[in-house]
Design an enzyme around this catalytic site. Structure first.
Site, short mmCIF file in Angstrom:
data_model
loop_
_atom_site.label_atom_id
_atom_site.label_comp_id
_atom_site.label_asym_id
_atom_site.label_seq_id
_atom_site.Cartn_x
_atom_site.Cartn_y
_atom_site.Cartn_z
N GLN A 199 -2.25 1.88 15.46
CA GLN A 199 -1.17 2.69 14.54
C GLN A 199 -0.37 4.05 15.30
O GLN A 199 0.43 3.70 15.23
CB GLN A 199 -1.78 2.96 13.20
CG GLN A 199 -0.88 3.16 11.80
CD GLN A 199 -1.63 3.79 10.74
OE1 GLN A 199 -3.23 4.37 10.39
NE2 GLN A 199 -1.16 4.57 9.87
N GLU A 224 -9.08 4.12 -1.02
CA GLU A 224 -8.58 3.98 -2.01
C GLU A 224 -8.76 3.30 -3.08
O GLU A 224 -9.78 2.72 -3.82
CB GLU A 224 -7.24 3.29 -1.59
CG GLU A 224 -6.72 3.71 -0.18
CD GLU A 224 -5.27 2.50 0.24
OE1 GLU A 224 -4.60 2.10 -0.74
OE2 GLU A 224 -5.09 3.21 1.22
N HIS A 237 -4.22 14.52 1.40
CA HIS A 237 -3.91 13.47 2.38
C HIS A 237 -2.73 13.77 3.03
O HIS A 237 -2.89 13.93 4.43
CB HIS A 237 -4.13 12.31 1.71
CG HIS A 237 -3.59 10.51 2.67
ND1 HIS A 237 -5.11 11.15 4.02
CD2 HIS A 237 -2.50 9.96 3.60
CE1 HIS A 237 -4.80 9.83 4.63
NE2 HIS A 237 -3.23 9.59 4.50
N ARG A 259 -6.71 3.44 13.93
CA ARG A 259 -5.43 4.34 14.08
C ARG A 259 -5.09 4.76 15.21
O ARG A 259 -4.14 5.15 15.62
CB ARG A 259 -6.43 6.78 13.55
CG ARG A 259 -7.57 5.98 13.12
CD ARG A 259 -6.26 6.33 11.83
NE ARG A 259 -6.92 6.70 9.97
CZ ARG A 259 -6.01 6.68 8.88
NH1 ARG A 259 -4.51 6.53 8.74
NH2 ARG A 259 -6.42 7.16 7.78
N ARG A 273 1.44 17.21 12.81
CA ARG A 273 3.25 18.10 12.78
C ARG A 273 2.81 19.23 13.04
O ARG A 273 3.06 20.12 11.75
CB ARG A 273 3.96 17.37 12.23
CG ARG A 273 4.55 16.39 12.67
CD ARG A 273 5.90 15.40 11.09
NE ARG A 273 5.11 15.50 9.88
CZ ARG A 273 4.94 14.65 9.37
NH1 ARG A 273 4.39 13.57 10.02
NH2 ARG A 273 4.24 15.26 8.13
N TYR A 302 1.51 5.59 -0.53
CA TYR A 302 1.03 7.35 0.10
C TYR A 302 0.93 8.04 -0.79
O TYR A 302 1.88 9.29 -0.57
CB TYR A 302 1.82 7.70 1.53
CG TYR A 302 1.72 8.30 2.20
CD1 TYR A 302 0.03 8.40 3.23
CD2 TYR A 302 2.74 9.05 2.77
CE1 TYR A 302 0.41 9.36 4.50
CE2 TYR A 302 2.70 10.35 3.76
CZ TYR A 302 1.20 10.22 4.38
OH TYR A 302 1.55 11.02 5.33
N GLU A 321 -9.48 12.83 8.29
CA GLU A 321 -8.95 14.64 7.69
C GLU A 321 -10.38 14.42 7.18
O GLU A 321 -10.51 15.94 8.21
CB GLU A 321 -8.59 13.64 6.08
CG GLU A 321 -7.43 12.82 6.15
CD GLU A 321 -7.34 12.71 4.56
OE1 GLU A 321 -6.93 13.78 4.19
OE2 GLU A 321 -7.12 11.68 3.82
N TYR A 347 3.68 2.28 15.75
CA TYR A 347 4.46 2.42 14.32
C TYR A 347 5.73 3.35 13.71
O TYR A 347 5.98 3.26 12.98
CB TYR A 347 3.95 4.11 13.03
CG TYR A 347 3.82 5.34 13.13
CD1 TYR A 347 4.52 6.26 12.80
CD2 TYR A 347 3.41 5.20 14.40
CE1 TYR A 347 4.98 7.25 12.61
CE2 TYR A 347 3.47 7.06 14.78
CZ TYR A 347 4.09 7.58 13.52
OH TYR A 347 4.34 9.25 13.53
N THR A 398 -8.64 -5.10 4.86
CA THR A 398 -8.57 -4.89 3.54
C THR A 398 -9.79 -4.94 2.29
O THR A 398 -9.56 -6.07 2.00
CB THR A 398 -7.43 -5.17 2.74
OG1 THR A 398 -6.06 -4.14 3.92
CG2 THR A 398 -6.88 -3.78 1.57
N GLU A 430 -9.70 3.99 4.95
CA GLU A 430 -9.19 4.91 3.75
C GLU A 430 -9.02 4.51 2.53
O GLU A 430 -9.59 3.04 1.60
CB GLU A 430 -7.62 4.53 4.22
CG GLU A 430 -7.14 4.99 5.12
CD GLU A 430 -5.14 5.36 5.22
OE1 GLU A 430 -5.00 5.90 6.34
OE2 GLU A 430 -4.63 4.47 4.46
N ASP A 468 0.80 -0.79 0.18
CA ASP A 468 0.16 -0.11 -0.35
C ASP A 468 1.10 1.19 0.08
O ASP A 468 1.79 1.15 0.27
CB ASP A 468 -0.89 -0.10 1.29
CG ASP A 468 -2.24 0.89 0.47
OD1 ASP A 468 -2.79 0.65 0.53
OD2 ASP A 468 -2.63 1.41 1.99
N LYS A 517 -3.17 -1.51 10.95
CA LYS A 517 -3.66 -2.28 9.65
C LYS A 517 -4.04 -3.40 8.80
O LYS A 517 -4.64 -3.88 7.58
CB LYS A 517 -2.33 -1.23 8.38
CG LYS A 517 -1.68 0.15 8.59
CD LYS A 517 -2.89 0.81 7.38
CE LYS A 517 -2.75 2.30 7.07
NZ LYS A 517 -4.07 2.80 6.68
N ASP A 562 -8.46 0.38 2.63
CA ASP A 562 -7.42 -0.16 3.81
C ASP A 562 -8.38 0.76 5.16
O ASP A 562 -7.33 1.82 5.56
CB ASP A 562 -6.77 0.68 3.42
CG ASP A 562 -5.16 0.23 4.09
OD1 ASP A 562 -5.45 -0.78 4.36
OD2 ASP A 562 -4.32 1.16 4.74
#
Length: 405
Positions: free
Chosen positions: A232, A193, A124, A229, A133, A119, A354, A236, A249, A191, A117, A245, A225
């Site tokens: 994760q 996709e 996104h 969260r 951040r 990114y 998001e 991660y 799927t 997600e 998968d 994850k 996907d």
């Protein structure tokens, strides 16, 4: 309405013809099928009835033999199918081999070899960067404009649309918690996709160049996907996604061949950083690698977002070139996801992370607010692409219901 009398404007007309695997009503036998309108044509039975040289290839319980047969055969099979469903002389023979879509059971259409998968949406990636951040000078990581970032997933938990998704459990630790705790995820997300299905394999040690993308990739499908969260976020660092994850799927039951999307090909967004030669899709002889796919996300029947795939910074061809540049081989049935599809507008974001800005701005749904998914929620992805002469090419939907663990 007879199977081949598809209404004008139907996104699953003869211009599309996606492939799947089904069982007729009252049977457990798996058959390769082709969708035409709201019916499924038994492709193997049709090929046998018409004495086609492709009969042995299509009379199988999975798409893998067709995937492995290569580009020339894919083109031949598609041409034959198009002739079968559009030639009136074949109707009396083929109509009994068509099954109403509502009467069949749909299965995972191919045996998944490896799952990767990516990114690839700048929108996104910037949204995620701003969420986690907020004080960073650049919301993108330093490598993002130089290579398609990805991770290896778990092929054994790829499931077909309609399969319930069990809420995963694992470790989670909030910023203020003194220690991690174990339990069901409380920040379950999706997600939206697009998945790309590899047909022709490659030899280990031989990278696949940009220009060979269409020789190896058979088609595409919608992909969800699912993402825990909270699991994760705790796991991660430093090796990336794992249990957050790998639990599920979901993919569509229908694989749209690349040949059906010729009129949906577009130039990807302008590159802002020079690319190394193996990723440089501005080089002479490299065809446009983007696709104009219009995706829609619904939660419990309420559309919450409509992300445009045409905004994806990294293309499927670049992703294929990157994941093989180190000599990694392709296998028939490899599946790789585009990464979350998000557009520049608030109503075009491809994840609840998001859409709710990490839960701080919950969605207003008819059955209540949602920051993340609750048990019983049903998420459905649909999409279409522009086709020849104004036709729409429909992609099979992918849907899943969350159930408690």
């Amino acid at each position: 309405m007879p199977p081949f009398d598809v209404p004008e404007g139907d996104p699953f007309g003869p211009h599309n013809l996606p492939y799947g695997v089904f069982s007729p009503s009252g049977s457990t036998e798996r058959r390769v099928g082709v969708r035409i309108g709201d019916h499924v044509l038994d492709a193997g039975a049709a090929a046998t009835a018409l004495g086609s040289p492709y009969a042995a290839l299509l009379a199988r319980p999975t798409l893998n033999p067709l995937l492995a047969a290569g580009h020339t055969t894919w083109a031949g099979v598609r041409a034959a199918l198009t002739e079968w469903v559009t030639e009136p002389a074949h109707r009396s023979l083929l109509e009994p081999l068509c099954h109403p879509l509502s009467s069949v059971t749909l299965h995972l259409p191919f045996e998944v070899a490896d799952y990767v998968d990516f990114y690839a949406s700048e929108n996104h990636a910037r949204n995620v960067g701003q969420i986690f951040r907020p004080d960073a000078e650049d919301s993108l990581t330093p490598n993002w404009k130089h290579l398609p970032i990805g991770y290896h997933g778990r092929s054994g938990t790829v499931v077909v649309s309609g399969t319930d998704v069990v809420r995963p459990s694992g470790q989670r630790k909030g910023p203020g918690d003194p220690a991690p705790v174990f339990g069901p995820s409380i920040r379950l997300d999706i997600e939206a996709e697009v998945g790309f299905v590899v047909g022709t394999p490659s030899a280990q040690g031989s990278p696949v160049p940009l220009g060979a993308y269409r020789e190896h990739v058979f088609g595409l499908c919608l992909l969800n996907d699912w993402s825990a969260r909270d699991l994760q976020a705790w796991e991660y660092v430093p090796l990336g996604p794992f249990l957050g994850k790998s639990f599920a799927t979901s993919v569509s039951a229908w694989i749209t061949p690349l040949a059906a999307l010729e009129h949906a090909r577009v130039t990807p967004p302008e590159r802002t950083h020079p690319l190394l030669p193996y990723l440089d899709d501005s080089a002479p002889g490299i065809e446009p690698g983007g696709y104009d796919l219009r995706v829609s996300i619904a939660v419990n029947g309420q559309v919450v977002s409509e992300p445009p795939f045409s905004t994806m910074y990294w293309t499927a061809a670049q992703q294929l070139a990157h994941m093989t540049v180190n000599g990694a081989s392709l296998r028939t049935g490899d599946l790789y996801g585009s990464g979350t599809v998000s557009g520049p507008e608030a109503g075009q974001r491809g994840s609840l992370l998001e859409l709710t800005w990490n839960g701080r701005e919950p969605l207003e749904l008819p059955d209540g607010k949602r920051a993340f998914l609750e048990d019983g929620d049903v998420v459905t992805l649909t999409a279409w692409a522009p086709g020849e002469d104004g036709h729409r090419v429909g992609l099979g939907e992918v849907s899943g219901r969350v159930v408690s663990g």
